[in-house]
Design an enzyme around this catalytic site. Sequence first.
Site, PDB file in Angstrom:
ATOM      1  N   ASP A   1       0.860  -1.171   0.000  1.00 49.16           N
ATOM      2  CA  ASP A   1       0.000   0.000   0.000  1.00 49.16           C
ATOM      3  C   ASP A   1       0.902   1.229   0.000  1.00 49.16           C
ATOM      4  O   ASP A   1       1.901   1.268   0.714  1.00 49.16           O
ATOM      5  CB  ASP A   1      -0.883  -0.002   1.261  1.00 49.16           C
ATOM      6  CG  ASP A   1      -2.313   0.400   0.968  1.00 49.16           C
ATOM      7  OD1 ASP A   1      -2.504   1.517   0.471  1.00 49.16           O
ATOM      8  OD2 ASP A   1      -3.227  -0.402   1.241  1.00 49.16           O
TER       9      ASP A   1
ATOM     10  N   ASP B   1      -3.167   4.729  -2.267  1.00 54.11           N
ATOM     11  CA  ASP B   1      -4.256   5.237  -1.445  1.00 54.11           C
ATOM     12  C   ASP B   1      -4.689   6.642  -1.895  1.00 54.11           C
ATOM     13  O   ASP B   1      -3.846   7.545  -2.021  1.00 54.11           O
ATOM     14  CB  ASP B   1      -3.752   5.286  -0.001  1.00 54.11           C
ATOM     15  CG  ASP B   1      -4.833   5.550   0.991  1.00 54.11           C
ATOM     16  OD1 ASP B   1      -5.523   4.597   1.386  1.00 54.11           O
ATOM     17  OD2 ASP B   1      -4.997   6.725   1.376  1.00 54.11           O
TER      18      ASP B   1
ATOM     19  N   GLU C   1      -6.312   4.007  -5.979  1.00 49.85           N
ATOM     20  CA  GLU C   1      -7.623   4.165  -5.328  1.00 49.85           C
ATOM     21  C   GLU C   1      -8.093   5.588  -5.625  1.00 49.85           C
ATOM     22  O   GLU C   1      -7.404   6.551  -5.313  1.00 49.85           O
ATOM     23  CB  GLU C   1      -7.505   3.957  -3.818  1.00 49.85           C
ATOM     24  CG  GLU C   1      -8.874   3.944  -3.143  1.00 49.85           C
ATOM     25  CD  GLU C   1      -8.862   4.382  -1.693  1.00 49.85           C
ATOM     26  OE1 GLU C   1      -9.800   4.027  -0.971  1.00 49.85           O
ATOM     27  OE2 GLU C   1      -7.932   5.110  -1.281  1.00 49.85           O
TER      28      GLU C   1
ATOM     29  N   HIS D   1     -11.411  -3.364   2.879  1.00 46.51           N
ATOM     30  CA  HIS D   1     -11.421  -3.012   4.308  1.00 46.51           C
ATOM     31  C   HIS D   1     -12.236  -1.759   4.605  1.00 46.51           C
ATOM     32  O   HIS D   1     -12.401  -1.412   5.773  1.00 46.51           O
ATOM     33  CB  HIS D   1      -9.973  -2.825   4.773  1.00 46.51           C
ATOM     34  CG  HIS D   1      -9.312  -1.654   4.118  1.00 46.51           C
ATOM     35  ND1 HIS D   1      -9.032  -1.637   2.757  1.00 46.51           N
ATOM     36  CD2 HIS D   1      -8.924  -0.451   4.598  1.00 46.51           C
ATOM     37  CE1 HIS D   1      -8.492  -0.465   2.455  1.00 46.51           C
ATOM     38  NE2 HIS D   1      -8.412   0.268   3.545  1.00 46.51           N
ATOM     39  N   ASP D   2     -12.715  -1.075   3.571  1.00 48.49           N
ATOM     40  CA  ASP D   2     -13.526   0.133   3.781  1.00 48.49           C
ATOM     41  C   ASP D   2     -15.001  -0.102   3.479  1.00 48.49           C
ATOM     42  O   ASP D   2     -15.802   0.839   3.546  1.00 48.49           O
ATOM     43  CB  ASP D   2     -13.041   1.270   2.857  1.00 48.49           C
ATOM     44  CG  ASP D   2     -11.652   1.749   3.209  1.00 48.49           C
ATOM     45  OD1 ASP D   2     -11.265   1.670   4.391  1.00 48.49           O
ATOM     46  OD2 ASP D   2     -10.947   2.206   2.289  1.00 48.49           O
TER      47      ASP D   2
HETATM   48  C1  NOJ Z   1      -8.230   5.100   2.145  1.00 49.27           C
HETATM   49  C2  NOJ Z   1      -8.081   3.844   2.921  1.00 49.27           C
HETATM   50  O1  NOJ Z   1      -8.511   2.753   2.149  1.00 49.27           O
HETATM   51  C3  NOJ Z   1      -8.876   3.976   4.197  1.00 49.27           C
HETATM   52  O2  NOJ Z   1      -8.866   2.801   4.947  1.00 49.27           O
HETATM   53  C4  NOJ Z   1      -8.314   5.121   4.981  1.00 49.27           C
HETATM   54  O3  NOJ Z   1      -9.069   5.315   6.162  1.00 49.27           O
HETATM   55  C5  NOJ Z   1      -8.340   6.380   4.170  1.00 49.27           C
HETATM   56  N1  NOJ Z   1      -7.698   6.186   2.909  1.00 49.27           N
HETATM   57  C6  NOJ Z   1      -7.707   7.529   4.929  1.00 49.27           C
HETATM   58  O4  NOJ Z   1      -6.493   7.151   5.478  1.00 49.27           O
END
Ligand code: NOJ
Length: 577
Positions: free
Chosen positions: A111, A219, A278, A351-352
């Site tokens: 990541d 990210d 992302e 995970h989100d």
């Molecule tokens: C994206 C990540 O996938 C998420 O888990 C994170 O909370 C946010 N960026 C901010 O850090």
Amino acid sequence: MTSQETHPEPALTQGRDWFKSAVVYQIYPRSFADSDGDGVGDLRGIIGRLDYLSNLGVDVVWLSPVYRSPQDDNGYDISDYRDIDPVFGDLDTLDELLDGLHARGMKLVMDLVVNRTSDEHAWFKESRSSKDNPKRDWYWWRTPRGGIEPGTPGAEPNNWGSAFSGPAWEYDQASGEYYLHLFSKKQPDLNWENPEVRAAVYDMMNWWLDRGVDGFRMDVINFISKDPALPDGPKADGMLYGDGGPHYICGPRIHEFLQEMHQEVFAGRDKDLLTVGEMPGVTVEDAVLFTDPAREEVDMVFQFEHVALDQEGGNKWRPKKLLLTDLKKSLGRWQDALGERGWNSLYWGNHDQARAVSRFGDDGQYREVSAKMLAAVLHLHRGTPYVYQGEELGMTNMTFGAISDYRDIEVLNHHREATTHLGHTDAEVLAALAPLNRDNARTPVQWDATRHGGFTTGSPWIVVNPNTNTINAAAQVEDPESVYNFYRRVIDLRHTDPVVAHGDFTMLLPDDEHVYAFQRSLPDAELLVLGNFSGTARTADVGVPAWGDAVQVLGNYPPDAGLRLRPWEVKVFRRAV
Ligand code: NOJ
């Protein structure tokens, strides 16, 4: 139609296009496997499960952050990019994990979290130390708005809200200025306008690639180019803050920055690497530009359109029923737009997001069949599929009780803001949180039916779902009819059938509210995929007898010829043309 399986020749996808026949598996390390009993998953825990991953057949592992971090946002707040947090292990163990994956023919994608650092990163500590520090301009420092006491509400340099509630600005008493943080106040945003910042990031990325890693999941990478004027954003009724998105989502220099990154980091490396950005809020038009190979930016992006369809106004705390026709319209548009140029990534969860089977399937009576149907429908689209840990077992959402059961900063901050500033009751907030909160996906992987699901011998950092009694890896690996073994078959199909990796995509029955149907085509072969997104039998009228001589190559019920679908059934037919 007959029901024997076919065994097409391997796709042999090589070179630049290798990722078209690849499947990625995401590990969220805190919740994967704990080797030392401290209740938090770690690198050695992952090393102990490599055969499980290799047996599943995945090609790439994307590892959520394991770098040194105060863990304010579970590692997405990094204080040292070149070290491993002691809670996960150390650099030697990371190298061992990399070797273990490579020895089994899998790649490791790290990541990359460079829209911001932790406030405990040395760069930020220097930046904060004084207004004339050489790193002051590495972050976004701005003076308070005039006429209001600095540090009090309204004195922030603009009206942007943070994604984790509250304003996107934190006041620094010592220097009398604010710094920007789009996420928590412990996550200050880096200023990518400064070429020194970019050079430092590229240097760090090269250090990881030289160490042997195989790419990066980037990210919120489409947030790195901000309009330097940082103007106010639109403010909706009932919201406490403005939306800065129009001024930082795919901002003015984003393509330039990604092309520069490509030149400085990836160009000329003689190895198959993977880059996936992302990109919340990315449009299909922009995604084509980001992923057009000729432009040399990234291989693919994560878009968010299909995971916002079950929310009022894109607000995850205002869930609404998903219409299958909306889902098909959205995913179908992305398939069309990235058909000629560019490439899609495919996902139901990460995970989100909430657990796929609870969100898009039926996590009750039809949990197993619906989890399988979802796997087949997603993986047989054109694009690179991502499996989020536990999805291959059909793991479900968690029923949390009180707010104290939650761990996610997003949930905890929202609960505080909604109960203290928006006048919502605790019960109202908990009910709104339940379906889509991120902790649903962060309960530990369920390895067996023992205490804490075999995840840890200690006390887990977040509760293990009690349904580990029945839903767990130990029970599924040996069972040929399990969700896990269905995933193996779906993954194998992408590896072996070129029409899955390379075929054109055509959506069928766009107006059907229950059946998801599409066709994949190469000049010499076609696939027909029919998925029933309901608990009632349906007929998919897609034009028999044209498919009359096709072979069923995959299904989640005992084979039965024809276009009648049982509850949550998926049928995949193949024919030569
Ligand atoms: C994206 C990540 O996938 C998420 O888990 C994170 O909370 C946010 N960026 C901010 O850090």
